[in-house]
Design a protein around this motif. Structure first.
Motif, short mmCIF file in Angstrom:
data_model
loop_
_atom_site.label_atom_id
_atom_site.label_comp_id
_atom_site.label_asym_id
_atom_site.label_seq_id
_atom_site.Cartn_x
_atom_site.Cartn_y
_atom_site.Cartn_z
N GLU A 68 0.83 -1.21 0.00
CA GLU A 68 0.00 0.00 0.00
C GLU A 68 0.87 1.26 0.00
N THR A 71 2.35 1.73 -3.35
CA THR A 71 1.32 2.20 -4.28
C THR A 71 1.09 3.69 -4.09
N TYR A 117 -4.60 4.63 -12.10
CA TYR A 117 -5.58 4.30 -11.06
C TYR A 117 -6.06 2.86 -11.22
N THR A 120 -4.14 -0.05 -9.92
CA THR A 120 -4.12 -0.24 -8.46
C THR A 120 -5.41 -0.86 -7.94
N ILE A 121 -6.46 -0.90 -8.76
CA ILE A 121 -7.72 -1.47 -8.27
C ILE A 121 -8.07 -2.81 -8.92
N ASN A 126 -2.66 -5.99 -9.27
CA ASN A 126 -2.17 -6.04 -7.89
C ASN A 126 -1.19 -7.19 -7.73
N GLN A 133 -4.91 -1.95 -3.54
CA GLN A 133 -6.06 -1.05 -3.50
C GLN A 133 -5.95 -0.16 -2.28
N MET A 136 -10.51 5.42 -0.65
CA MET A 136 -10.83 6.53 -1.55
C MET A 136 -10.20 7.84 -1.11
N TYR A 139 -6.72 7.92 -2.40
CA TYR A 139 -6.69 8.20 -3.85
C TYR A 139 -6.86 9.70 -4.10
#
Length: 165
Positions: A68, A71, A117, A120-121, A126, A133, A136, A139
């Protein structure tokens, strides 16, 4: 690669600045990095590097996993580059050109931002790339906070008429 290459190609469709012919030509014996270009690269690169490193540290210290936090750092770098491309369009400042004056650039930035984006989702990415992920609110932070170096440095350049960045 998407975050750099696609917007870079779109810059080729940019209309020349209205006063470009008033500038003196570069001496062919000078380096391409002459006339403050080297300092602009160095200063902006340093700001970007510090911001990416700080975003990684803050994410890791807030309890995020290593994937994470990586990311967060990755998206901070990507979105920082995407914000910076609008400033790279001009030898003066971001505020001297209409950011929507090159529709291809706007589309390229949107494409690169959405693609970054998505990797990453989407679970496949991943696993393959090692992204994770994120919530929000994170992000949103990595979308807008990377604009700060470009906005701050361009504002200072505009207000103080400094040429070094």
């Amino acid at each position: 690669m998407v975050s750099d290459a696609v917007p870079s190609f779109a810059l080729g469709y940019d209309v020349a600045e209205a006063d470009i012919m008033k500038e003196r030509p570069r001496n062919p014996n000078e380096s391409v990095l002459a006339n403050y270009t080297w300092s602009r690269v160095l200063i902006r690169g340093m700001f970007m590097g510090v911001m990416v490193y700080a975003s990684f540290l803050l994410a890791a210290q807030s309890g995020m996993t290593s994937n994470e936090a990586q990311t967060v750092a990755f998206l901070t770098l990507v979105y920082g580059q995407l914000w910076h491309v609008f400033d790279a369009r001009s030898s003066s400042t971001l505020f001297r050109r209409n950011p929507f004056g090159n529709p291809r650039l706007v589309l390229a930035v949107l494409f690169a931002g959405i693609s970054s984006y998505l990797i990453t989702i989407i679970p496949f990415f991943n696993t393959v790339i090692g992204t994770a992920q994120l919530p929000m609110n994170v992000y949103l932070m990595v979308l807008f906070i990377p604009a700060l170096p470009t906005l701050i440095l361009s504002s200072l350049k505009e207000l103080l008429k400094i040429k070094i960045w």
